[in-house]
Write an enzyme that holds these catalytic residues in place. Structure first.
Site, mmCIF file in Angstrom:
data_model
loop_
_atom_site.group_PDB
_atom_site.id
_atom_site.type_symbol
_atom_site.label_atom_id
_atom_site.label_comp_id
_atom_site.label_asym_id
_atom_site.label_seq_id
_atom_site.Cartn_x
_atom_site.Cartn_y
_atom_site.Cartn_z
ATOM 1 N N HIS A 204 -8.144 -0.812 6.107
ATOM 2 C CA HIS A 204 -8.544 -2.076 6.731
ATOM 3 C C HIS A 204 -9.192 -2.977 5.719
ATOM 4 O O HIS A 204 -10.051 -2.633 4.943
ATOM 5 C CB HIS A 204 -9.439 -1.729 7.894
ATOM 6 C CG HIS A 204 -9.942 -3.178 8.401
ATOM 7 N ND1 HIS A 204 -9.143 -3.816 9.480
ATOM 8 C CD2 HIS A 204 -10.781 -3.906 8.455
ATOM 9 C CE1 HIS A 204 -9.584 -4.600 9.892
ATOM 10 N NE2 HIS A 204 -10.855 -4.953 9.539
ATOM 11 N N LYS B 143 -5.869 -5.420 -4.384
ATOM 12 C CA LYS B 143 -5.733 -4.852 -5.600
ATOM 13 C C LYS B 143 -6.882 -3.617 -5.288
ATOM 14 O O LYS B 143 -6.459 -2.583 -5.753
ATOM 15 C CB LYS B 143 -6.381 -5.582 -6.874
ATOM 16 C CG LYS B 143 -5.400 -6.758 -7.129
ATOM 17 C CD LYS B 143 -5.817 -7.361 -8.469
ATOM 18 C CE LYS B 143 -4.708 -8.448 -8.912
ATOM 19 N NZ LYS B 143 -5.405 -9.811 -8.712
ATOM 20 N N ASN C 154 -6.305 5.114 7.939
ATOM 21 C CA ASN C 154 -5.799 3.737 8.077
ATOM 22 C C ASN C 154 -6.640 2.987 6.999
ATOM 23 O O ASN C 154 -7.650 3.520 6.704
ATOM 24 C CB ASN C 154 -6.185 3.046 9.323
ATOM 25 C CG ASN C 154 -5.912 1.496 9.510
ATOM 26 O OD1 ASN C 154 -4.934 1.338 9.096
ATOM 27 N ND2 ASN C 154 -6.783 0.808 9.857
ATOM 28 N N GLU D 66 -9.924 6.646 18.708
ATOM 29 C CA GLU D 66 -9.530 5.913 19.928
ATOM 30 C C GLU D 66 -10.007 4.546 19.861
ATOM 31 O O GLU D 66 -9.708 3.537 20.464
ATOM 32 C CB GLU D 66 -9.634 6.624 21.081
ATOM 33 C CG GLU D 66 -8.756 7.671 21.232
ATOM 34 C CD GLU D 66 -8.960 8.616 22.545
ATOM 35 O OE1 GLU D 66 -9.265 7.755 23.555
ATOM 36 O OE2 GLU D 66 -9.046 9.434 22.283
ATOM 37 N N ASN E 185 0.899 -1.132 -0.098
ATOM 38 C CA ASN E 185 0.166 0.052 -0.095
ATOM 39 C C ASN E 185 0.792 1.431 0.135
ATOM 40 O O ASN E 185 0.691 2.208 -0.469
ATOM 41 C CB ASN E 185 -1.105 -0.013 1.389
ATOM 42 C CG ASN E 185 -2.128 -0.728 1.206
ATOM 43 O OD1 ASN E 185 -3.024 -0.507 0.101
ATOM 44 N ND2 ASN E 185 -2.232 -1.784 1.512
HETATM 45 C C1 GRF Z 1 -3.239 -4.697 3.918
HETATM 46 O O1 GRF Z 1 -4.137 -5.793 3.689
HETATM 47 C C2 GRF Z 1 -4.073 -3.532 4.906
HETATM 48 O O2 GRF Z 1 -5.152 -3.577 4.557
HETATM 49 C C3 GRF Z 1 -3.767 -4.132 6.328
HETATM 50 O O3 GRF Z 1 -2.452 -4.695 6.289
HETATM 51 C C4 GRF Z 1 -1.990 -5.279 4.942
HETATM 52 C C5 GRF Z 1 -0.650 -4.494 4.529
HETATM 53 O O4 GRF Z 1 -0.351 -4.848 3.462
HETATM 54 N N1 GRF Z 1 -3.932 -3.133 7.370
HETATM 55 P P1 GRF Z 1 0.962 -4.198 2.736
HETATM 56 O O5 GRF Z 1 2.001 -3.937 3.711
HETATM 57 O O6 GRF Z 1 0.361 -2.771 2.489
HETATM 58 O O7 GRF Z 1 1.192 -4.862 1.398
#
Ligand code: GRF
Length: 201
Positions: free
Chosen positions: A110, A173, A108, A143, A15
């Site tokens: 998720h 993806k 963040n 929090e 990411n």
């Molecule tokens: C991703 O699936 C993200 O949603 C989660 O941790 C994973 C991190 O993957 N929080 P990367 O390190 O970005 O490849």
């Protein structure tokens, strides 16, 4: 004016890479001023070095308590003077003192459709529950655990033959599209938090 963003990542950093590329392509009007990691072995460090982004390592294992680690992390975060902190696979819960220091300035990603399947192994939870649709969520950090105001979500169909890995790969993806898009909106000053809702201007 370009925003200053700092990324926190603990692992592979795909990411983070998507964000780096969106900045390089001029899609996100920002400069990435730092990668902050708790893990000196994170592959994300390699990605930062390739993109000439300064790396700050706050090695969790070097601290005798979570409080001391969080003090060091908070001070590193203050020093980078970022407009936005991007949690891109940062695998620790951010303590309340840090969250309160940067209200509305931390996002963040998720790998599930929140508020479902919070916490670790969200893709496994989705497969085990038997949902037909899962996805990813970008949200502001507050929090609560994965409970802050939602910025963007992408849906992903769950196939009968999916296991945790195949679903995770398909969701990833979408993460790589959804996260840069949400960060772009932030950097363009187009996000307004109204209670639990994020308005896109
Ligand atoms: C991703 O699936 C993200 O949603 C989660 O941790 C994973 C991190 O993957 N929080 P990367 O390190 O970005 O490849």
């Amino acid at each position: 004016m370009k925003k200053r963003i700092a990324v926190l990542a603990s692992g592979r950093g795909s990411n983070f890479q998507a964000v780096i590329e969106a900045i390089q392509d001029g899609k996100i009007p920002a400069t990435c001023v730092a990668l902050i990691t708790d893990n000196p072995k994170a592959y994300a460090i390699e990605r930062a070095r390739n993109a000439k982004i300064p790396v700050v390592i706050i090695d969790y294992s070097m601290y005798s308590s979570r409080e001391l680690y969080e003090c060091a992390l908070l001070s590193a975060m203050q020093q980078v003077k970022a407009d936005l902190f991007v949690l891109a696979g940062y695998m620790r819960i951010i303590g309340a003192a840090i969250v309160r220091s940067f209200p509305g300035k931390m996002v963040n990603i998720h790998p599930a459709l929140l508020p479902g399947f919070t916490g670790l192994h969200a893709q496994r939870q989705a497969v085990q529950y038997g949902v037909k649709v899962s996805g990813c969520t970008v949200h502001f950090v507050d929090e609560s655990l994965d409970g802050g105001p939602i910025i963007l979500q992408h849906c992903v169909a769950v196939q009968e033959e999916d296991d945790e890995d195949s679903l995770a790969e398909r969701i990833l993806k979408h993460e790589h599209e959804c996260f840069p898009e949400a960060i772009k909106l932030f950097c363009e000053d187009r996000l307004e938090i109204v209670g639990r809702t994020v308005r896109i201007l």
